[in-house]
Design a protein around this motif. Structure first.
Motif, PDB file in Angstrom:
ATOM      1  N   ALA A 312       0.833  -1.206   0.000  1.00 46.78           N
ATOM      2  CA  ALA A 312       0.000   0.000   0.000  1.00 46.78           C
ATOM      3  C   ALA A 312       0.866   1.254   0.000  1.00 46.78           C
ATOM      4  N   ALA A 313       1.918   1.269   0.842  1.00 51.32           N
ATOM      5  CA  ALA A 313       2.813   2.434   0.901  1.00 51.32           C
ATOM      6  C   ALA A 313       3.506   2.650  -0.433  1.00 51.32           C
ATOM      7  N   SER A 314       3.961   1.553  -1.032  1.00 47.03           N
ATOM      8  CA  SER A 314       4.648   1.651  -2.320  1.00 47.03           C
ATOM      9  C   SER A 314       3.732   2.199  -3.407  1.00 47.03           C
ATOM     10  N   VAL A 315       2.524   1.651  -3.491  1.00 43.78           N
ATOM     11  CA  VAL A 315       1.569   2.086  -4.529  1.00 43.78           C
ATOM     12  C   VAL A 315       1.153   3.532  -4.316  1.00 43.78           C
ATOM     13  N   ARG A 316       0.803   3.879  -3.078  1.00 42.22           N
ATOM     14  CA  ARG A 316       0.319   5.234  -2.810  1.00 42.22           C
ATOM     15  C   ARG A 316       1.428   6.268  -3.040  1.00 42.22           C
ATOM     16  N   VAL A 317       2.645   5.987  -2.551  1.00 40.68           N
ATOM     17  CA  VAL A 317       3.747   6.935  -2.731  1.00 40.68           C
ATOM     18  C   VAL A 317       4.117   7.072  -4.207  1.00 40.68           C
ATOM     19  N   SER A 318       4.251   5.952  -4.914  1.00 39.96           N
ATOM     20  CA  SER A 318       4.627   6.010  -6.332  1.00 39.96           C
ATOM     21  C   SER A 318       3.543   6.688  -7.167  1.00 39.96           C
ATOM     22  N   ASN A 319       2.270   6.373  -6.894  1.00 38.67           N
ATOM     23  CA  ASN A 319       1.168   7.022  -7.631  1.00 38.67           C
ATOM     24  C   ASN A 319       1.170   8.532  -7.423  1.00 38.67           C
ATOM     25  N   GLU A 320       1.329   8.956  -6.171  1.00 41.11           N
ATOM     26  CA  GLU A 320       1.282  10.397  -5.872  1.00 41.11           C
ATOM     27  C   GLU A 320       2.513  11.129  -6.396  1.00 41.11           C
ATOM     28  N   LEU A 321       3.682  10.489  -6.345  1.00 37.54           N
ATOM     29  CA  LEU A 321       4.875  11.115  -6.922  1.00 37.54           C
ATOM     30  C   LEU A 321       4.738  11.226  -8.436  1.00 37.54           C
ATOM     31  N   GLY A 322       4.207  10.166  -9.060  1.00 36.79           N
ATOM     32  CA  GLY A 322       3.977  10.222 -10.506  1.00 36.79           C
ATOM     33  C   GLY A 322       2.956  11.275 -10.876  1.00 36.79           C
ATOM     34  N   ARG A 323       1.968  11.466 -10.008  1.00 37.79           N
ATOM     35  CA  ARG A 323       0.921  12.472 -10.247  1.00 37.79           C
ATOM     36  C   ARG A 323       1.425  13.879  -9.975  1.00 37.79           C
ATOM     37  N   GLY A 324       2.510  13.989  -9.172  1.00 35.78           N
ATOM     38  CA  GLY A 324       3.097  15.293  -8.896  1.00 35.78           C
ATOM     39  C   GLY A 324       2.678  15.917  -7.591  1.00 35.78           C
ATOM     40  N   SER A 325       2.156  15.122  -6.641  1.00 37.35           N
ATOM     41  CA  SER A 325       1.672  15.663  -5.372  1.00 37.35           C
ATOM     42  C   SER A 325       2.541  15.183  -4.209  1.00 37.35           C
ATOM     43  N   SER A 326       3.454  16.037  -3.760  1.00 34.57           N
ATOM     44  CA  SER A 326       4.336  15.664  -2.651  1.00 34.57           C
ATOM     45  C   SER A 326       3.576  15.632  -1.322  1.00 34.57           C
ATOM     46  N   LYS A 327       2.613  16.544  -1.136  1.00 34.26           N
ATOM     47  CA  LYS A 327       1.840  16.587   0.106  1.00 34.26           C
ATOM     48  C   LYS A 327       1.021  15.313   0.287  1.00 34.26           C
ATOM     49  N   ALA A 328       0.393  14.858  -0.790  1.00 34.76           N
ATOM     50  CA  ALA A 328      -0.401  13.626  -0.714  1.00 34.76           C
ATOM     51  C   ALA A 328       0.490  12.424  -0.406  1.00 34.76           C
ATOM     52  N   ALA A 329       1.702  12.411  -0.964  1.00 37.77           N
ATOM     53  CA  ALA A 329       2.642  11.314  -0.692  1.00 37.77           C
ATOM     54  C   ALA A 329       3.007  11.278   0.789  1.00 37.77           C
TER      55      ALA A 329
END
Length: 489
Positions: A312-329
């Protein structure tokens, strides 16, 4: 004047309430998104790990030598192969997660095929370990009788190792898209079949260890067939565009990321392997190995929960970094870590209370059960640490830090944990307890270092690095389609 002050106070109170409502909504949304990945991932890992544990339970009821041999082979050889292939496959987790966040959907299928090629070559290189398992284990100081039976088991594990290629890659491909419910359904079906076949072949038809191993191999391969069919037959229309020659392009960068990923996870998974090998050289090795293997299996069950949160951490962090949202990560990291820690603390208390009672699931020996009860406090501490450390490893995978974490693991585990364990276990005659205490200290140090790294990371910079990575390997979809057309022709 008083009216103005009152208005300002009321406005401030309203703003605080609005912020609290927004925070609760944000937390609820993130928690739901996290569990969409973590829930099926935990269940799948429980089921997959359950296949091996069920086989071990049947091996234990066949005989003490069979249990020790299976435990040794699983903990040393299969975990070695599992660590290498899972580590190499975690590069796919980084690439697919960030590409999906950046909406480069068709690239996921190309990354999947590249990972298949890399993992197949790796699995082929691992074959000698399983073919020559008996002389290898004897050379490592293991009991000769146990090593001979373990050599027979290891030949069956060759089929399991090759099943990891499809299993790990398809799981990571689907998890990046939050489509992992299908994996959970297939895992549930597989473990049900495995329980029935193990009973039928090993006990009812008296095929013994051969029957248990045949059932194990089938249980690993059945879900893989289902996953392949789901991916290639319409379950992932946006991310799977068919087989492509582009899979052979840019393989070397994938190999390099896979190697750093493999080093990171292998160094973690082999840690317990070394613990078992050190135990094999102590007095009364069979009881020590059996007791430790049971503890590690119980620990492994809890580890499946933590590995679900790792995913879950890997998917959520990678998705948000790819999307461009550091705060969400960053918010996702906090939510996932605290949730996993809360569950780990409950289990920590539970296993302190249960102590050695769970040992009778795996063995009928009172001597082994007593040894398990003696190790229970250390088991409980391992469970508590495991509720945080894998989540931070998941953050590292999502952000693509595998190389950095590999060096942290070398320092924490192999320069601190193992030397302290050897001194406590052999020099100070604390035996299994001493070895395990040393290993726990290494894990604690690694966890603290990862917390500091995660806390001090510039996440805005990580967004830029993620965008650079996905753009570097991007192939326009039109080129992908033309390549497929050429292949068809």
């Amino acid at each position: 004047m008083e009216g103005d002050i009152s208005e300002k106070l009321l406005a401030g109170t309203e703003n605080t309430e609005v912020e609290e409502v927004r925070f609760r909504e944000k937390l609820w949304t993130e928690t739901k998104t996290m569990w969409v990945v973590a829930g099926p991932a935990i269940f799948t890992r429980f089921s997959t790990f359950g296949v091996t544990v069920i086989s071990q339970a049947f091996a234990g009821h066949i005989g003490a030598t069979e249990l020790a041999a299976y435990s040794l082979c699983f903990t040393v050889l299969l975990r070695f192969g599992n660590g290498v292939l899972l580590g190499m496959a975690s590069a796919l987790e980084t690439l697919c997660g960030q590409a999906f966040g950046a909406k480069q959907y068709h690239m996921l299928g190309i990354y999947l095929q590249r990972s298949w090629l890399v993992l197949f070559m790796t699995a082929f290189c691992l074959l000698p370990l399983y073919i020559f398992a008996t002389p290898l284990l004897i050379a490592l100081g293991q009991d000769e009788k146990i090593a001979e039976v373990a050599g027979y088991v290891s030949n069956w594990f060759i089929f399991v190792v090759f099943s990891f290629i499809v299993s790990f890659t398809c799981q990571m491909f689907l998890q990046a898209q939050s489509k992992n419910m299908i994996i959970a359904y297939l895992a549930a079906f597989s473990i049900g079949i495995h329980i029935f076949l193990s009973w039928l072949l090993a006990m009812k038809l008296n095929f013994g260890l051969t029957g248990a191993m045949l059932s194990t191999v089938l249980a690993y391969w059945l879900p893989n067939i289902g996953q392949i069919l789901f991916v290639t037959c319409g379950g992932c229309k946006d991310t799977w565009k068919g087989f492509s020659m582009l899979a052979f392009k840019d393989l070397w960068p994938v190999v390099k990321l896979s190697l750093s990923s493999g080093a990171m996870l292998c160094l973690e998974l082999w840690y317990n392997t070394i613990l078992v090998l050190l135990t094999g050289n102590l007095k009364n090795a069979q009881v020590a190995i059996d007791a430790l293997a049971i503890c590690l299996n119980i620990n492994g069950w809890e580890m499946m929960i933590s590995l679900g949160f790792l995913a879950a951490a890997s998917v959520r962090v990678s998705n948000e970094l790819g999307r461009g949202s550091s705060k969400a990560a960053k918010f996702s990291i906090m939510t996932t870590t605290l949730t996993s820690l809360a569950i780990g603390f409950v289990l920590f208390v539970l296993f302190l209370i249960l102590r050695g009672r769970l040992a009778y699931i795996f063995t009928e020996s009172e001597e082994v059960a007593s040894a398990v009860a003696d190790l229970s406090p250390l088991l409980a501490c391992s469970i508590l640490l495991n509720s945080v450390q894998p989540v931070l490893s998941g953050v590292a995978v999502g952000a693509g830090w595998q190389g950095i974490v590999a060096w942290v693991n070398i320092a924490s585990y192999y320069l601190v944990g193992i030397p302290i364990g050897v001194v406590l276990g052999y020099v100070l005659d604390m035996e299994v307890k001493g070895v395990w205490i040393g290993m726990l200290l290494g894990t604690l140090l690694q966890t603290v270092v990862l917390v500091v790294i995660t806390w001090k990371t510039d996440w805005d910079k990580q967004v830029i690095l993620a965008r650079t990575r996905v753009n570097k390997w991007f192939v326009p979809e039109s080129k992908e389609e033309s390549s497929n057309t050429e292949n068809g022709a």
